[in-house]
Write an enzyme that holds these catalytic residues in place. Structure first.
Site, PDB file in Angstrom:
ATOM      1  N   PRO A 384      50.700  54.104  19.315  1.00 25.73           N
ATOM      2  CG  PRO A 384      52.200  55.725  19.998  1.00 25.73           C
ATOM      3  CD  PRO A 384      51.925  54.766  18.895  1.00 25.73           C
ATOM      4  NE  ARG A 385      42.157  54.039  20.905  1.00 26.49           N
ATOM      5  CZ  ARG A 385      41.359  53.327  20.171  1.00 26.49           C
ATOM      6  NH1 ARG A 385      41.685  52.103  19.854  1.00 26.49           N
ATOM      7  NH2 ARG A 385      40.246  53.828  19.730  1.00 26.49           N
ATOM      8  CD  GLN A 386      48.785  59.000  22.775  1.00 20.83           C
ATOM      9  OE1 GLN A 386      48.502  57.820  22.798  1.00 20.83           O
ATOM     10  NE2 GLN A 386      49.822  59.482  23.417  1.00 20.83           N
ATOM     11  CB  SER A 396      47.333  51.067   5.762  1.00 15.11           C
ATOM     12  OG  SER A 396      48.239  51.882   6.423  1.00 15.11           O
ATOM     13  CB  ALA A 397      49.868  48.895  10.252  1.00 14.53           C
ATOM     14  CG  ASP A 442      50.305  55.817   4.881  1.00 13.18           C
ATOM     15  OD1 ASP A 442      51.319  56.504   4.677  1.00 13.18           O
ATOM     16  OD2 ASP A 442      49.304  56.215   5.495  1.00 13.18           O
TER      17      ASP A 442
END
Ligand SMILES: *[C@@H]1O[C@H](CO)[C@@H](O)[C@H](O)[C@H]1NC(C)=O
Ligand SMILES: *[C@@H]1O[C@H](CO)[C@@H](O)[C@H](O)[C@H]1NC(C)=O
Ligand SMILES: *[C@@H]1O[C@H](CO)[C@@H](O)[C@H](O)[C@H]1NC(C)=O
Length: 604
Positions: A384-386, A396-397, A442
């Site tokens: 989700p953008r927000q 990092s994804a 992460d």
């Protein structure tokens, strides 16, 4: 200045034409380098195209014997190769041959070459002939010595049929060269091929070697390198070509037909077939998410949220902007203003670019030659953008999925870029290139995937630059849930202005291992209390506190899974999710992502 010498046709009969099918009769007598390949291109053409594209060499020579000279003369004329540079060694029989080292020495002596030289066998072939030869030259120039190219033997290829090198992974110096070693003499699977660079000051070693080896059987390039490296201790460095080589040495009709089949299959199969990888968001289950503090943590990848990167071979190199995340067109100036205020400038395009840049740099420094093939990269994400900047490692994804695609496309293996180093690589893309403040946690989870225990102990980090990472059993995990703020503006400022010391407390690795969920729940609550005491309530922000309060009200244990804006909890009665929704939160049940099982969808 660098001079190129192509060695061909120095071996005579390959016993090639034991052709019982009769299909290849018309090729009898054709030298191996001029055998027709795919699309009418000959083996030698592949090399000539590779070296002829740019002005990389001051001069180019080709050495052959008198027996095959005519063939090469014809080829040179047809292909714009300087015919006067085809060197004829005068021999016409196997018994009378000079040996490859003598042929090379002849070319150098007769043409009075006094420059650094590159030597390649024009009759072998590498699986990806499109690699960047300029990168090879740069690597050679950066090292105080000679350069040999090697590749990793494919399964089934015997090391006793090749020149095997042992290479120091840090300095890239070749520590030992073994020509066709008997089994058991080395564990190395790195095979040198006739593809070298020699400095001008090393050229006299060729005639010294020849004076030591009067016998033609021993005048092979492999034995020359063995002597130069093991006996003379001349510094020689190794560069890896992440690709297989074929048609090396004395090959037969079998090898040739196999090669043909492989190439036509490759041309039909791989062209344009996209490579896609996903990387998943993570939740921190235990420990402190701000892992700059040398602590221990346990985190898990969740399949609810992912970023996916797709790489397709293409004519030119293109990075595609994402229609939503990298907007380039707007309804109006006001529209641009509103979008920018709300979402900032957090698109993924620059992440693709930065990853590619770092990848090239890494391979160049590590002596890994890359293909010149162009590609197109695009990405998508359902994160989700927000909430990007609050708890899901969106950056990092994308970086880690891009890296997976690049490794696959360029044939870079786990051995070239081991997992712990890959996590550091991803972090460095973000910190060095994009100035994003981040920690290793992460990246480690995204590289290993699943449930991972991490110990970033100061000692380990200082000693080897990475911590201890242990994948944990994911069977029978309890149900975790996640809630995040619909409007993250009151998510506190945990990352930005609190410099915290690490408080280790009771670390729950054993509770997880024993699958003691009540204890895990207790520890999660303790973890939150610890954070509350360290960060103060003001820092945690009203939104986070509200979610924690709600969870506790319903009897669920709860903690922050990252740097705020969301909470993760254990064992909540799912009917209670209404309460979160009424409080303006988004609630979902976590679907753990295990690298060995498949995932399902988030319910929201
Ligand atoms: C070739 O070299 C090997 C090892 O150096 C030696 O044992 C052998 O006698 C040599 N062969 C000839 C024919 O000189
Ligand atoms: C990648 O490596 C494998 C194994 O060595 C090889 O079979 C394949 O052809 C290589 N692909 C490319 C594009 O170099
Ligand atoms: C890659 O793209 C550039 C720019 O379009 C082009 O000049 C170059 O030839 C391409 N390289 C390959 C190997 O196709």
């Amino acid at each position: 200045v660098l001079c190129l010498i192509i060695v061909v046709g120095v071996a005579f009969s390959y016993n090639f034409w034991n052709d019982v099918t009769g299909l290849y009769g018309h090729l009898a007598g054709v030298p191996k380098a001029l055998l027709p390949g795919i699309g009418g291109r000959k083996v030698l053409d592949f090399w000539w195209e590779t070296v002829n594209t740019r002005q990389l060499f001051s001069e180019v020579y080709l050495v052959t014997n008198a027996d095959k000279y005519k063939h090469y003369e014809r080829w040179a004329t047809a292909n714009g190769f300087p015919v006067e540079n085809v060197v004829n060694d005068g021999t016409t029989t196997l018994e009378g041959r000079l040996g490859a080292v003598a042929d090379l020495e002849l070319a150098i002596r007769s043409r009075r070459l006094q420059d650094d030289i590159m030597v390649i066998a024009g009759d072998m072939l590498c699986a990806d002939q499109n690699f960047d030869i300029a990168q090879v030259i740069r690597f050679f120039r950066s090292k105080p010595g000679e350069l040999v190219i090697y590749y990793e033997l494919e399964e089934g290829e015997k090391s006793s049929s090749r020149g095997i090198v042992e290479v120091c992974p840090d300095t890239h110096r070749v520590t030992c060269f073994l020509e066709k070693p008997q089994q058991g003499r080395t564990t190395s699977r790195l095979a040198s091929v006739v593809f070298y660079c020699l400095r001008r000051e090393t050229l006299p070693y060729l005639s010294r070697f020849l004076s030591l080896q009067p016998c033609v059987q021993n005048r092979t390039l492999g034995l020359f390198w063995e002597w130069l490296i093991n006996e003379e201790k001349v510094p020689v460095f190794g560069m890896k070509l992440p690709t297989g080589f074929q048609l090396i040495g004395q090959v037969g009709l079998d090898d040739y037909t196999k090669w043909l089949a492989r190439y036509s299959a490759k041309q039909q199969g791989s062209a344009g077939k996209p490579i896609s990888y996903r990387s998943y968001a993570r939740v921190g289950l235990m420990g402190n998410p701000s892992d700059g503090f040398h602590g221990k943590t346990i985190a898990m990848t969740v399949s609810n949220f992912w970023a996916e990167v797709t790489l397709t071979e293409s004519q030119s190199l293109v990075l595609l902007p994402h229609p939503l995340n990298d907007p380039t067109e707007f309804g109006s100036l006001q529209d641009l203003y509103c979008i920018s205020c709300k979402e900032g400038y957090l698109g993924g395009l620059r992440l693709l670019q930065a990853t590619c840049k770092k990848f090239y740099q890494f391979c160049s420094e590590q002596g890994i030659a890359l293909s010149k093939q162009n590609f197109t990269l695009k990405y998508d994400t359902n994160i989700p953008r927000q909430v990007y900047k609050f708890f899901f490692p969106f950056f990092s994804a994308i970086v880690s999925a891009t890296l997976k695609c690049l490794m696959k496309f360029f044939n870079i293996t786990d051995r070239d870029l081991p997992k712990p180093i890959r996590a550091n690589f991803i972090l460095n893309v973000e910190t060095d290139e994009l100035f994003i403040t981040a920690g290793l946690q992460d990246r480690v989870v995204q590289v290993y995937e699943g449930l991972v225990y991490m110990d970033f102990s100061k000692e380990l980090m200082g000693k080897r630059g990475y911590g201890e990472y242990i994948p944990m059993d994911m069977r029978d995990l309890p149900t975790f849930w996640l809630a995040y703020l619909g409007d993250p503006s009151d998510s506190g400022r945990i990352h930005s202005n609190v410099r915290q010391r690490w408080l280790n407390g009771n670390f729950p690795r054993s509770a997880l291992e024993r699958k003691d969920w009540p204890r895990l729940a207790e520890l999660m609550d303790e973890n939150f209390e610890l954070r509350r005491s360290v960060y103060t309530e003001e820092c945690l922000g009203p939104g986070n506190l509200k979610m924690v309060q709600l969870a506790r009200q319903f009897g669920s244990s709860v903690k922050l899974p990252g740097s705020g804006g969301a909470v993760v909890g254990l064992c909540l009665d799912s009917e209670r999710l209404d309460a979160f929704q009424e409080a303006g939160c988004v609630f979902c049940v976590i679907v753990p992502f295990s690298p060995t099982t498949t995932s399902s969808q988030c319910r929201n």
